[in-house]
Structure formats: C-alpha cells, structure tokens
Design an enzyme around this catalytic site. Structure first.
Site, PDB file in Angstrom:
ATOM      1  N   GLU A   1       1.090  -1.380  -0.049  1.00  0.00           N
ATOM      2  CA  GLU A   1      -0.018   0.016  -0.005  1.00  0.00           C
ATOM      3  C   GLU A   1       0.950   1.446   0.008  1.00  0.00           C
ATOM      4  O   GLU A   1       1.433   1.500   0.922  1.00  0.00           O
ATOM      5  CB  GLU A   1      -0.859  -0.115   1.225  1.00  0.00           C
ATOM      6  CG  GLU A   1      -1.897  -1.289   1.308  1.00  0.00           C
ATOM      7  CD  GLU A   1      -2.994  -1.203   0.055  1.00  0.00           C
ATOM      8  OE1 GLU A   1      -3.280  -0.040  -0.307  1.00  0.00           O
ATOM      9  OE2 GLU A   1      -3.568  -2.247  -0.049  1.00  0.00           O
TER      10      GLU A   1
ATOM     11  N   CYS B   1      -2.101   9.216   2.500  1.00  0.00           N
ATOM     12  CA  CYS B   1      -1.715   8.766   1.249  1.00  0.00           C
ATOM     13  C   CYS B   1      -2.751   8.884   0.306  1.00  0.00           C
ATOM     14  O   CYS B   1      -2.300   9.038  -1.108  1.00  0.00           O
ATOM     15  CB  CYS B   1      -1.420   7.247   1.539  1.00  0.00           C
ATOM     16  SG  CYS B   1      -2.855   6.358   1.974  1.00  0.00           S
TER      17      CYS B   1
END
Length: 458
Positions: free
Chosen positions: A211, A245
């Site tokens: 990720e 993010c």
C-alpha cells in the site's frame, strides 16, 4: 534483537501448526477481544495520537479508532460466511463429482505499518489477518512512538506473542524482520521502502501486498458545484495536515472557474481552522523535522495564494495554496504528503490526460463534475487505485470498497471481505466419484475418442 525476532517467528509457526488459529470460534473470540480492547484503550490511544501528531480527539476517533471499530463490526458480521467452503460448478467432463473452494490462512504474516495513521493502518490489516486465521508479527512505525507503545501494551494484554506479537524499533528492526521467512507480508509506506520489501520477499517467494501512494489528482470541471467541491477538497487536504496517502495531491481545475474555486477553498480553510491555524489546538503537526523541512523547501519560490507560514517549534505549517505551478516545479516531482495544494489549470480534456498521464498511476483520483460524459470519460481513461466522484478521501471509509493501489501506487487491496481474502489462500478442490469412470482421457488415444473429447472441450 535478531534472536528475539527469530524466536517469535519460530514460536508462532509452532502455534499455527496446532490448527487452533484456523478454528472459527478462536478467530471470532480474537476479534471480540480486540473490539473490547479498543473500548478500554480508547482514551490512551487518543492521547498517544495527540502526542505523536497533535491529532484532536475528534479526528483520532473519526479517522482512526472509529474506522477500526466499524471494520471490526463488518468483519465479525460476515466472517462465518467468508470462512465457509464455497461450492462452484463442476464441468460435465468431470462428472460425477463436486468442486469447492476452501479459504485457507497463509500461516505467519508480517504487517509493517506507517506513522501517519498509526492506529488504523496497524489494526485494519491485523483484523484481516486474524479473521483469516493467521499468526501475526506487527511492526508499528518508530516515527509514532507513543502510539506504538500503547498498541504493543494493548495487544500484549489480549493476545499471547505466539499468536500476535508487536516488534517495535526503526530501520534496523525492519531489515531484520525482512530477512526472515514469512508466509505473507503486508506493507504500507513509501515507494522506495516498498521496493525493498518486494526484493526481500522475492528471496523466499513470499506473497506481498504493498500500500504505497503517489500524486493523486483532483480534477474540477466547470460544471462542478464549486461550494461543495471547495469544502470537500479543503477537508481532504487538511486532514492530518495533509499527511494522508489519499489526500488530493494537486488541483487541476478548469480555467474558467479557477479564481472562484480557489477563493472558496481559502474561505473554507478559514471556516474550518480559523484565521490563524497555528493557534488552533486541533490542527495536526508534521511528524518530524526532516519532513517539516522538506515541505518548507517545496513552497520556496512558488506563488502563495494563502498560507505559507509556519511554527518551527511545533512543526506546524499553515494550509498553503500555490498558484501558477509548473509541472517542472519541485513540488510536482514527488508526493507532497503535507498541507500544500498546488493549482494547475486546463481547458480541454486532452490537457487533463496529458498532465495526469505524465505521472505514475495514482493511489487515488478525484473528480468534481455534474457532467455524466465527463465522469464516464475519466473513469474509462485513467487507471488509479480508488477514488471519488464529487468527494475526496471518503472511499477509504467503506468496508464494502476494496482499498489498494496499482502500479507504483501499490499492489493488492484490503478492507472488508478483501482483507479476509488478502490474508487467505483460496484452495481449490475437485472431489470425484468412482463410477462411471469415463475412459476418454486414458491411453490408447483414438480418432473416435478425439471426436468425443472435442464435444466437451470447446
């Protein structure tokens, strides 16, 4: 430390081989213990998040603890169904028989978590790994030491280390962990470290979920509801001071509405944080001095519409909007990961495509529009991990939507059922009956057999 890590992994393998973690009742009780622990430790976790990132209690619950509880509830509700073997059709050529798929845990999993959401991004993958029946070594980030310490104490209270173990430390511990053989590795962080994780995992052919991140665009066309767009873009950019993010990395707005939209964003920032965000006790700080200085450097030489000032003692940077930004600017060469929003403009779809395609595939994509054709064009044209139409950030808050990247923004996904499947191998089984035992597949082969085989296999 290396000896301790090796001993933990050996101990977990021994425990896993007993088969206890695969039992549905064991997994359910493990999830229930975590759910109870979150109630008991909620205030301590909020205090730790305040210490590490200056997150307010409201943001700590909304964006970390509350989301974790919601994920737990969803997984508990569906775990029995997910963990039950699933029958699938059996081809006529394989009758009599039955086919089924058994979800099977991998074994001992390593979860490496980042510092920006140190509760959520530790515990959500852990929920999936435990639900699937794995043992887990959890590595929180050393950049959020207060939260890491609470998590270690909390998880030690509810789980034996032979089942779930927390390994604290920094780069040295990361390297030692990656030298070990795990059955699955789940990593959340930056591209450079993600590449190293993948290289280390390759040594043992260990499956990996990465990720990562990237420059997530936010496109606003001239049909958009400007007031709503401004509010939701501002929210997405200032949450955790932009250290998210999936934060909108840069704004790509139609030239005709740029001035109005930028003005509305500036007004929304004042509405949310006040005239001086540096005096707002709920405004988060930058995680460390290195990232603080990096962000200040990215502002240098740019045209500041609002913001630009900071408080060095607390590592806080006022939300900053930059105008007339060039694609060659330093701020467009890396993921920002801070409360800075560069503004670029477009007039035609071709310009949108040219700009977005000049970067690697992003983790998130945001589009504000009321034009159905524009929406369909964007979804058809761009590859990205996930995103929103007429919002930012909120897609990651759903257990029904898989969350993950593509290309440089990551591989694999999780949340809800996807978390369970990420930490599970789907074992395929064909169970055959004895009669009739059709002889078509056996030697000797003949022209007659070939004709019959062609009827089945085409």
């Amino acid at each position: 430390m290396k000896r301790d890590i090796t001993q933990i992994i050996r101990m977990q393998r021994t425990f896993y081989e007993t088969g206890v973690t695969k039992q549905y009742r064991f997994r359910m009780k493990a999830l229930e213990r975590l759910e109870h622990a979150l109630e008991v430790y909620e205030e301590e976790l909020k205090q730790a998040l305040k210490e590490d990132l200056n997150k307010s209690p409201s943001e700590s619950y909304m964006a970390e603890i509350g989301l974790t509880k919601s994920e737990l509830s969803y997984v508990k509700k569906h775990l029995h169904k997910w963990s039950t073997p699933r029958k699938v059709p059996t081809p006529m050529a394989q009758l009599p028989g039955e086919s089924f798929i058994i979800p099977e845990s991998y074994g001992v999993a390593l979860i490496m978590a980042p510092w920006n959401y140190p509760v959520l991004l530790c515990l959500e993958p852990l929920i999936g790994a435990v639900a699937a029946g794995n043992c887990v070594v959890l590595k929180p980030s050393a950049y959020a030491p207060a939260t890491s310490a609470i998590l270690k104490r909390m998880l030690k209270d509810i789980y034996p280390e032979k089942f779930v173990a927390v390994v604290e430390g920094g780069r040295e511990e990361n390297v030692m962990l990656l030298e070990q053989r795990f059955d699955y590795i789940f990593f959340t962080g930056g591209v450079s470290v993600g590449r190293m994780v993948l290289e280390k995992a390759a040594k043992h052919l260990t499956p990996v979920t990465l990720e990562l991140g990237g420059k997530s665009p936010c496109v606003v066309d001239k049909t958009a509801n400007i007031e709503i767009a401004a509010r939701r873009i501002a929210f997405g950019k200032i949450m955790n001071a932009g250290q998210t993010c999936v934060a909108p990395d840069y704004l790509l707005v139609h030239k005709d509405i740029k001035e109005e939209l930028v003005g509305c964003i500036c007004n929304e920032l004042v509405q949310m944080l006040g005239e001086n965000p540096l005096e707002n006790s709920d405004y988060p700080k930058i995680i460390n001095q290195k990232h603080f200085e990096r962000l200040l450097h990215l502002i240098e030489g740019e045209k500041v519409v609002t913001g630009g000032h900071f408080k060095a003692e607390t590592r806080q940077i006022v939300p900053t909007v930059l105008d007339e930004v060039s694609l060659d600017s330093p701020i467009m060469q890396e993921e920002i990961f801070g409360p800075i929003l560069p503004v670029l403009t477009f007039q035609a779809k071709e310009e949108i495509q040219e700009i977005i395609s000049s970067f690697e595939k992003p983790l998130a994509f945001y589009l504000f529009t009321e034009d159905k054709e524009m929406e369909e064009w964007a979804l058809r044209t761009f590859s990205f991990g996930g995103g929103c139409i007429n919002d930012t950030i909120m897609h990651l808050a759903s257990s029904y939507l898989s969350f993950g990247g593509v290309g440089y923004s990551g591989m694999g996904g999780y949340h809800g059922k996807e978390s369970f499947e990420t930490f599970s191998h789907r074992k395929s089984v064909l169970k055959r009956g004895h009669h009739p035992d059709v002889t078509l597949r056996y030697h000797p082969y003949t022209a007659a057999k070939d004709k019959i085989v062609r009827l089945f296999l085409k």
